[in-house]
Design an enzyme around this catalytic site. Structure first.
Site, PDB file in Angstrom:
ATOM      1  N   ASN A   4      21.166  72.274  15.085  1.00 55.28           N
ATOM      2  CA  ASN A   4      20.513  72.144  14.231  1.00 55.28           C
ATOM      3  C   ASN A   4      19.461  73.083  14.307  1.00 55.28           C
ATOM      4  OD1 ASN A   4      18.330  71.589  12.660  1.00 55.28           O
ATOM      5  ND2 ASN A   4      18.703  69.036  12.699  1.00 55.28           N
ATOM      6  N   GLY A  26      16.896  73.838  12.566  1.00 52.06           N
ATOM      7  CA  GLY A  26      15.507  73.331  12.245  1.00 52.06           C
ATOM      8  C   GLY A  26      14.993  73.172  13.682  1.00 52.06           C
ATOM      9  N   GLU A  68      29.072  63.951  22.392  1.00 51.65           N
ATOM     10  CA  GLU A  68      29.160  62.601  21.616  1.00 51.65           C
ATOM     11  C   GLU A  68      27.957  61.752  22.195  1.00 51.65           C
ATOM     12  OE1 GLU A  68      31.974  59.382  20.086  1.00 51.65           O
ATOM     13  OE2 GLU A  68      33.281  60.627  21.547  1.00 51.65           O
ATOM     14  N   ASP A 121      16.490  63.470  22.187  1.00 48.12           N
ATOM     15  CA  ASP A 121      17.219  62.477  21.122  1.00 48.12           C
ATOM     16  C   ASP A 121      15.835  61.759  20.879  1.00 48.12           C
ATOM     17  OD1 ASP A 121      19.531  61.420  20.201  1.00 48.12           O
ATOM     18  OD2 ASP A 121      19.081  59.521  21.148  1.00 48.12           O
ATOM     19  N   SER A 122      15.867  61.287  19.342  1.00 49.83           N
ATOM     20  CA  SER A 122      14.848  60.566  19.011  1.00 49.83           C
ATOM     21  C   SER A 122      15.199  59.488  17.853  1.00 49.83           C
ATOM     22  CB  SER A 122      13.776  61.421  18.277  1.00 49.83           C
ATOM     23  OG  SER A 122      14.464  62.098  17.349  1.00 49.83           O
ATOM     24  N   GLY A 170      13.140  62.195   7.126  1.00 48.60           N
ATOM     25  CA  GLY A 170      13.631  60.780   7.606  1.00 48.60           C
ATOM     26  C   GLY A 170      12.726  59.565   7.411  1.00 48.60           C
ATOM     27  N   ARG A 218       7.448  63.270  19.218  1.00 47.19           N
ATOM     28  CA  ARG A 218       7.965  64.678  19.601  1.00 47.19           C
ATOM     29  C   ARG A 218       6.830  65.444  20.266  1.00 47.19           C
ATOM     30  NH1 ARG A 218      12.158  64.542  16.812  1.00 47.19           N
ATOM     31  NH2 ARG A 218      10.779  64.588  14.823  1.00 47.19           N
TER      32      ARG A 218
END
Ligand code: IMP
Length: 197
Positions: A14, A16, A42, A71-72, A151, A179
């Protein structure tokens, strides 16, 4: 003489996210690159930390460089922690994810929730070098508020602020957000590691 730059691969495709990492790590002696095209890991873990670890270790081994993964997601108390590690896959688009969550909570007065961001730095062969987690507590609103962010931002009201993430400026979201908090923990530890011979 300038120090040799260590390569750090961001375990994400990604753009961004890669730009965000680049700006957050700007002050460190690192050459930051994106993970190679076609490398998909995965996310089969049951926790944010497990998924960050899976991605960082796989990318470090595939590229033979240090790799940093995150990961969030959003966990809602009344839904037993859902959408949690499935936050990105809860529905096809942001507006649909928001509608689904508001619908799932329509009969609930108990609306406490938290965002979590897990970061993992791994080295090829040696596995995990650093792991940190940042958390932000709040409430799910009754309807979306604010124009910023992405989101679930318009329906997450940050504890003690009476405002959603979507009603905050970028620096405010960084200060309060999961984050930003995870990076604040990671940065000094990463700096120490880079000083080691
Ligand atoms: P991932 O960390 O790229 O797997 O994405 C996790 C998902 O959680 C995103 O697609 C968003 O739906 C949600 N999410 C994570 N962080 C935030 C945030 O700061 N604001 C709003 N939604 C977020």
């Amino acid at each position: 003489m300038s120090p040799t730059l260590r390569t750090l691969v961001i375990a994400s495709g990604n753009l961004g996210k890669i730009r965000e990492f680049e700006s957050l790590l700007g002050g460190l002696p690192l050459r930051i690159t994106a993970q190679p095209d076609g490398l998909e890991v995965e996310e089969t873990g049951q926790t944010f930390a497990a998924n960050a670890r899976l991605k960082a270790v796989a990318v470090a081994n595939a590229t033979e460089s240090w790799a940093l993964a995150d990961d969030s997601g959003l966990s809602v108390d009344a839904l037993n922690g859902a959408p949690g590690v499935h936050s990105a896959r809860y529905a096809p688009t942001d507006p649909e994810r928001i509608s689904r969550l508001l619908d799932a909570l329509k009969n609930h007065d108990h609306r406490r929730a938290h965002f979590c961001a897990a970061l993992c730095l791994a080295a090829p062969g040696n596995g995990v070098l650093l792991e940190v987690q940042g958390r932000c507590d709040g409430q799910i609103t009754r309807s979306p508020r604010g124009e910023g962010g992405f989101g679930y931002d318009p329906i997450f009201e940050v504890e003690g602020t009476a405002r959603t993430f979507a009603e905050m400026s970028t620096p405010e979201k960084k200060a309060h957000g999961h984050r930003g908090r995870a990076f604040t923990l990671l940065e000094p530890q990463l700096r120490q590691l880079l000083l080691k011979p």
